[in-house]
Design an enzyme around this catalytic site. Structure first.
Site, PDB file in Angstrom:
ATOM      1  CB  CYS A  17      -0.879  -0.005   1.245  1.00  0.00           C
ATOM      2  SG  CYS A  17       0.097   0.017   2.766  1.00  0.00           S
ATOM      3  CG  HIS A  46       4.402  -6.221  11.143  1.00  0.00           C
ATOM      4  ND1 HIS A  46       3.241  -5.971  11.822  1.00  0.00           N
ATOM      5  CD2 HIS A  46       5.395  -5.839  11.983  1.00  0.00           C
ATOM      6  CE1 HIS A  46       3.515  -5.456  13.018  1.00  0.00           C
ATOM      7  NE2 HIS A  46       4.825  -5.357  13.119  1.00  0.00           N
ATOM      8  CG  HIS A  80       3.436  -0.776  12.472  1.00  0.00           C
ATOM      9  ND1 HIS A  80       4.758  -1.140  12.315  1.00  0.00           N
ATOM     10  CD2 HIS A  80       2.717  -1.638  11.731  1.00  0.00           C
ATOM     11  CE1 HIS A  80       4.821  -2.192  11.513  1.00  0.00           C
ATOM     12  NE2 HIS A  80       3.604  -2.506  11.141  1.00  0.00           N
ATOM     13  CG  HIS A 130      -0.994  -4.227  15.578  1.00  0.00           C
ATOM     14  ND1 HIS A 130      -0.675  -3.002  15.023  1.00  0.00           N
ATOM     15  CD2 HIS A 130      -0.864  -5.126  14.571  1.00  0.00           C
ATOM     16  CE1 HIS A 130      -0.371  -3.175  13.737  1.00  0.00           C
ATOM     17  NE2 HIS A 130      -0.485  -4.448  13.435  1.00  0.00           N
ATOM     18  CD  GLU A 132      -3.028   1.268  13.180  1.00  0.00           C
ATOM     19  OE1 GLU A 132      -4.077   1.937  13.256  1.00  0.00           O
ATOM     20  OE2 GLU A 132      -2.837   0.407  12.300  1.00  0.00           O
ATOM     21  CB  THR A 171      -5.519   2.101   9.888  1.00  0.00           C
ATOM     22  OG1 THR A 171      -4.247   1.468  10.021  1.00  0.00           O
ATOM     23  CG2 THR A 171      -5.490   3.483  10.494  1.00  0.00           C
ATOM     24  CB  CYS A 201      -6.078   1.870   5.953  1.00  0.00           C
ATOM     25  SG  CYS A 201      -5.271   0.861   4.792  1.00  0.00           S
ATOM     26  CB  SER A 229       1.431  -8.957   8.178  1.00  0.00           C
ATOM     27  OG  SER A 229       0.466  -8.301   7.389  1.00  0.00           O
ATOM     28  CB  SER A 274       3.796  -5.291   5.062  1.00  0.00           C
ATOM     29  OG  SER A 274       3.073  -6.316   5.696  1.00  0.00           O
TER      30      SER A 274
END
Length: 314
Positions: A17, A46, A80, A130, A132, A171, A201, A229, A274
């Site tokens: 992305c 990741h 992240h 995580h 993030e 996200t 996202c 991931s 990723s």
């Protein structure tokens, strides 16, 4: 002797992305600008292949700033996002730092901060530990944001009477991942405030829609991506829920399950946000050694999102 014909439905969009592409570019441009080594706090994205490639180019990966012996070298924060304290620590160490946080994650950070300043107590829908989630929760003072991971936690959540409550989401969770939790929260607390725009996202949504679109036609579905991931693991779940029970994650240690492929006529392939495209190519090339392969790429939407790298690297 190849005699088995195998049809591959290749899911599109898949793979990198814009946030991941930007993060990798930030590491590469930092090495160009500052020379090697540059340090990266946490895996930049990741994916083992990406991390190993950047390591070979001169990146050193650490989990905490304290581990960096030579504080005169620059440090990059992963896609992240990081808690607020980390850039402050870097400043105290007088370190040069480059923030590779995905702009969509930064948007959630700003949203959380604005809601907090407006007097809201926050709920974050996401997965514990995580990076993030750690980064988003670390934008606010302790005790002002709570994590909810599933419907049960939403049902048990203790709403304090006189507080205004708002929620934001991780996200990399899809609309499907969060909708039941959000429903429970809204039912229990009708005044709860949601994000002004959907925080999910675009890449997560698009990759999941693309998988949903073809999974039901497949006997077997493969998602190329790392075990840590979040979006890759979700894609496997989406394929299963969308009609292909036999859906598997192919990661760096995976053996290709030829016995299952032998019994299949149509297989689906996608890759996490990723995972670089070379891993998809390598996987398909392995299959071509054994099977007569035909490939049909099924694209549901064109992606043209690009995020610019920070000015200081240009």
């Amino acid at each position: 002797m190849k005699n088995k014909e195998l049809k591959i439905l290749l899911s599109a969009p898949r793979g990198f992305c814009a946030g991941v592409e930007r993060a990798i570019e930030i590491v590469e441009k930092s090495i160009e600008k500052y020379g090697a080594p540059v340090y990266v706090r946490h895996e930049i994205v990741h994916n083992k292949f990406v991390v190993d490639d950047l390591r070979n180019k001169g990146a050193i990966f650490v989990e905490e700033l304290e581990e960096i012996k030579d504080k005169s070298r620059p440090v990059i924060f992963s896609a992240h996002g990081v808690p607020k304290k980390i850039p402050e620590d870097a400043k105290n160490y007088k370190m040069t730092y480059v923030d590779a946080t995905c702009p969509l994650v930064s948007k959630v950070h700003r949203e959380a901060e604005n809601l907090y300043k407006a007097g809201y107590h926050l709920i974050l829908i996401g997965h514990q530990n995580h990076p993030e989630v750690i980064g988003t929760m670390g934008q606010l003072p302790k005790g002002s944001i709570d994590l909810i991971q599933n419907e049960d936690e939403a049902k048990q959540y203790n709403f304090e009477k006189d507080k205004k409550i708002a929620f934001v989401t991780q996200t990399t969770l899809s609309v499907d991942d969060t909708k039941d939790i959000i429903q429970v929260l809204k039912k229990r607390h009708p005044e709860i405030r949601g994000p002004s725009k959907k925080d999910i996202c675009y890449a997560t949504t698009n990759r999941q829609m693309a998988v949903k679109n073809i999974a039901k036609k497949c006997d077997l579905f493969f998602v190329i991506g790392s075990r840590n991931s979040s979006n890759s693991v979700r894609l496997v779940e989406v394929a299963k829920k969308s009609g292909c029970e036999n859906s598997l994650l192919i990661h760096s240690q995976s053996e290709i399950p030829y016995d299952l492929i032998e019994k299949s006529n149509i297989i689906g392939i996608s890759s996490g946000a990723s995972a670089p495209e070379i891993l998809v190519d390598n996987f398909i090339n392995e299959l071509k050694h054994r099977f007569i392969v035909s490939i049909d790429e099924v694209e549901i939407i064109k992606e043209n999102v690009v995020f610019k790298v920070p000015k200081k690297l240009n």
